[in-house]
Design a protein around this motif. Structure first.
Motif, mmCIF file in Angstrom:
data_model
loop_
_atom_site.group_PDB
_atom_site.id
_atom_site.type_symbol
_atom_site.label_atom_id
_atom_site.label_comp_id
_atom_site.label_asym_id
_atom_site.label_seq_id
_atom_site.Cartn_x
_atom_site.Cartn_y
_atom_site.Cartn_z
ATOM 1 N N ASP A 137 0.734 -1.209 -0.110
ATOM 2 C CA ASP A 137 -0.067 0.070 -0.178
ATOM 3 C C ASP A 137 0.961 1.188 0.081
ATOM 4 O O ASP A 137 1.184 1.904 0.876
ATOM 5 C CB ASP A 137 -0.992 -0.079 1.171
ATOM 6 C CG ASP A 137 -1.779 0.987 1.000
ATOM 7 O OD1 ASP A 137 -2.168 1.929 0.358
ATOM 8 O OD2 ASP A 137 -3.032 0.957 2.067
ATOM 9 N N SER A 138 1.633 1.510 -0.996
ATOM 10 C CA SER A 138 2.481 2.876 -1.154
ATOM 11 C C SER A 138 2.180 3.083 -2.739
ATOM 12 O O SER A 138 1.850 2.359 -3.622
ATOM 13 C CB SER A 138 3.738 1.984 -1.094
ATOM 14 O OG SER A 138 4.211 1.307 -1.957
ATOM 15 N N CYS A 139 2.767 4.588 -2.943
ATOM 16 C CA CYS A 139 2.751 5.022 -4.241
ATOM 17 C C CYS A 139 3.793 4.286 -5.183
ATOM 18 O O CYS A 139 4.802 3.708 -4.674
ATOM 19 C CB CYS A 139 3.114 6.316 -4.303
ATOM 20 S SG CYS A 139 1.776 7.499 -3.424
ATOM 21 N N ALA A 171 3.715 9.266 -1.161
ATOM 22 C CA ALA A 171 4.765 9.096 -2.223
ATOM 23 C C ALA A 171 5.934 10.254 -1.670
ATOM 24 O O ALA A 171 5.535 11.486 -1.455
ATOM 25 C CB ALA A 171 4.374 9.519 -3.617
ATOM 26 N N ILE A 172 7.201 9.925 -1.990
ATOM 27 C CA ILE A 172 8.229 10.871 -1.711
ATOM 28 C C ILE A 172 8.804 11.102 -3.156
ATOM 29 O O ILE A 172 9.267 10.166 -3.746
ATOM 30 C CB ILE A 172 9.159 10.626 -0.553
ATOM 31 C CG1 ILE A 172 8.420 10.422 0.558
ATOM 32 C CG2 ILE A 172 10.346 11.514 -0.701
ATOM 33 C CD1 ILE A 172 9.565 9.706 1.754
ATOM 34 N N ASP A 235 2.720 4.637 -12.339
ATOM 35 C CA ASP A 235 2.452 6.131 -12.362
ATOM 36 C C ASP A 235 1.564 6.840 -11.761
ATOM 37 O O ASP A 235 0.992 7.811 -11.697
ATOM 38 C CB ASP A 235 2.100 6.333 -13.941
ATOM 39 C CG ASP A 235 0.830 5.570 -14.416
ATOM 40 O OD1 ASP A 235 0.294 4.661 -13.675
ATOM 41 O OD2 ASP A 235 0.175 5.891 -15.462
ATOM 42 N N GLU A 236 0.858 6.160 -10.527
ATOM 43 C CA GLU A 236 -0.101 6.391 -9.573
ATOM 44 C C GLU A 236 0.424 6.660 -8.154
ATOM 45 O O GLU A 236 1.478 6.084 -7.770
ATOM 46 C CB GLU A 236 -1.319 5.527 -9.829
ATOM 47 C CG GLU A 236 -2.135 5.545 -11.026
ATOM 48 C CD GLU A 236 -3.232 4.725 -10.986
ATOM 49 O OE1 GLU A 236 -4.314 4.910 -11.924
ATOM 50 O OE2 GLU A 236 -3.236 3.797 -10.221
ATOM 51 N N THR A 237 -0.335 7.399 -7.365
ATOM 52 C CA THR A 237 -0.260 7.467 -6.040
ATOM 53 C C THR A 237 -1.216 6.748 -5.177
ATOM 54 O O THR A 237 -2.192 6.592 -5.695
ATOM 55 C CB THR A 237 0.104 8.731 -5.478
ATOM 56 O OG1 THR A 237 -1.415 9.570 -5.860
ATOM 57 C CG2 THR A 237 0.911 9.708 -6.170
ATOM 58 N N SER A 238 -0.994 6.114 -4.018
ATOM 59 C CA SER A 238 -1.837 5.599 -3.129
ATOM 60 C C SER A 238 -2.204 6.742 -2.200
ATOM 61 O O SER A 238 -1.279 7.397 -1.581
ATOM 62 C CB SER A 238 -1.385 4.366 -2.484
ATOM 63 O OG SER A 238 -1.243 3.244 -3.499
ATOM 64 N N ALA A 239 -3.372 6.738 -1.570
ATOM 65 C CA ALA A 239 -3.947 7.418 -0.699
ATOM 66 C C ALA A 239 -3.921 7.212 0.813
ATOM 67 O O ALA A 239 -4.089 6.014 1.286
ATOM 68 C CB ALA A 239 -5.333 7.860 -0.833
#
Length: 313
Positions: A137-139, A171-172, A235-239
């Motif tokens: 569960d990460s970007c 994400a960082i 290419d996406e981010t997780s919330a």
């Protein structure tokens, strides 16, 4: 009758008191521990939990996470089920020798990146007949196990509405990681591997310690027992979400837990991702969980033969 052992490593990184702070990652892994025990009949003694909660005896640094994963793989025998759940930041590493190409990594609390190459190496070590499931569960977590076959990925989603405003991406940016490491080494270079090797030495990722020829040698292209359930595409981010009631959680972790709560019988890996996508779509999150594994494992029950018919209470 059940076969083999069920082993798990659960990692939640909130990065407290930093500008990169998240809020739901500790809750994610604590909730997943309950799911493993109550639904999948894991023995609590075989679940290792690492969080960066103040006062934790073992912090989720890169070295500590890899030590726990290697110890889990070292114990594995045919028929065993290995599970790694990660909730925290991810990032994309730029490849200096391949312009416009990037690869995935998770970001432990000390910024000692764990890359898709490290996960490939771990999966290659798993004995035949055992499975190694990674839920990240990460970007930017799609393809986190290098070379694993795409079952549900970028070609399977439909654009949806924007995500709720109370969420924060897990994400960082790569530039921020590079800046942080540069401040520790005082070396003037954009090569992140140089900084990681300077700071972490033998604990740095294989991605930076091995020559490219050796890396290509152990990157398996054959069918294996690696199974990746990623919170989103590369290419996406997780919330990371804080609800109106003040409850914090990762959107993907929460979706998976809702899927298990609402479906009492065994679910295949494909069904888990398909149903989690539906949950996130209904909640209006712009992230599309993915599944990477062999055709056989796509249709196998999540955590193999250890699913039970009793719902979570």
């Amino acid at each position: 009758m059940e076969k083999g052992k069920k082993l798990a490593v659960l990692v939640g990184c909130n990065y407290p008191n930093t500008k990169n702070a998240l809020h739901g990652c500790h809750n994610d892994v604590l909730a997943m521990r309950d799911v493993l025990i109550n639904r999948f009949r894991f023995d609590s003694k075989n679940i290792e939990l690492l969080t960066d909660k103040p006062g934790s005896l073992v912090m989720p640094t890169g070295a500590n996470i890899m030590k726990a994963l290697h110890q889990m793989v070292d114990q594995a025998q045919p028929g065993d089920v290995l599970y790694f759940h990660y909730s925290g930041h991810g990032t994309l590493i730029e490849k200096p020798f391949l312009p416009f190409s990037k690869e995935e990594a998770i970001v432990p609390t000390d910024f000692n990146l764990i890359t898709n190459v490290d996960f490939r190496y771990l999966v290659n070590r798993v004995p035949k007949g055992a499975t190694f499931t990674v839920l990240s569960d990460s970007c930017h977590s799609g393809e986190l196990i290098d070379k694993e076959k795409e079952q549900i990925g970028p070609s399977n989603h439909i654009n949806e509405d924007s995500s709720p405003s109370c969420s924060k991406p897990k994400a960082i940016p790569y530039e921020s990681v590079l800046h942080h490491l540069s401040s520790m080494t005082n070396i003037n270079t954009t090569d992140i591997g140089t900084h990681l090797l300077q700071v972490f030495g033998a604990d740095a990722s294989l991605r930076f310690r091995l020559p490219r020829v050796e890396l290509d040698f152990f990157k398996s292209l054959k069918q294996d027992e690696g199974i990746l359930l990623s919170g989103c595409q590369t290419d996406e981010t997780s919330a990371d979400v804080t609800s109106e009631k003040g409850m914090a959680y990762g959107a993907f972790s929460n979706a998976v837990q809702l899927v298990f709560k609402e479906n009492s019988g065994p679910l295949t890996n494909r069904e888990v991702i398909t149903l989690a996508r539906k949950v996130l779509r209904m909640q209006q999150f712009e992230q599309h969980p993915c599944l990477y594994c062999s055709d056989e494992n796509a249709e196998a029950a999540f955590l193999s033969q250890y699913a039970t018919a009793s719902p979570i209470t």
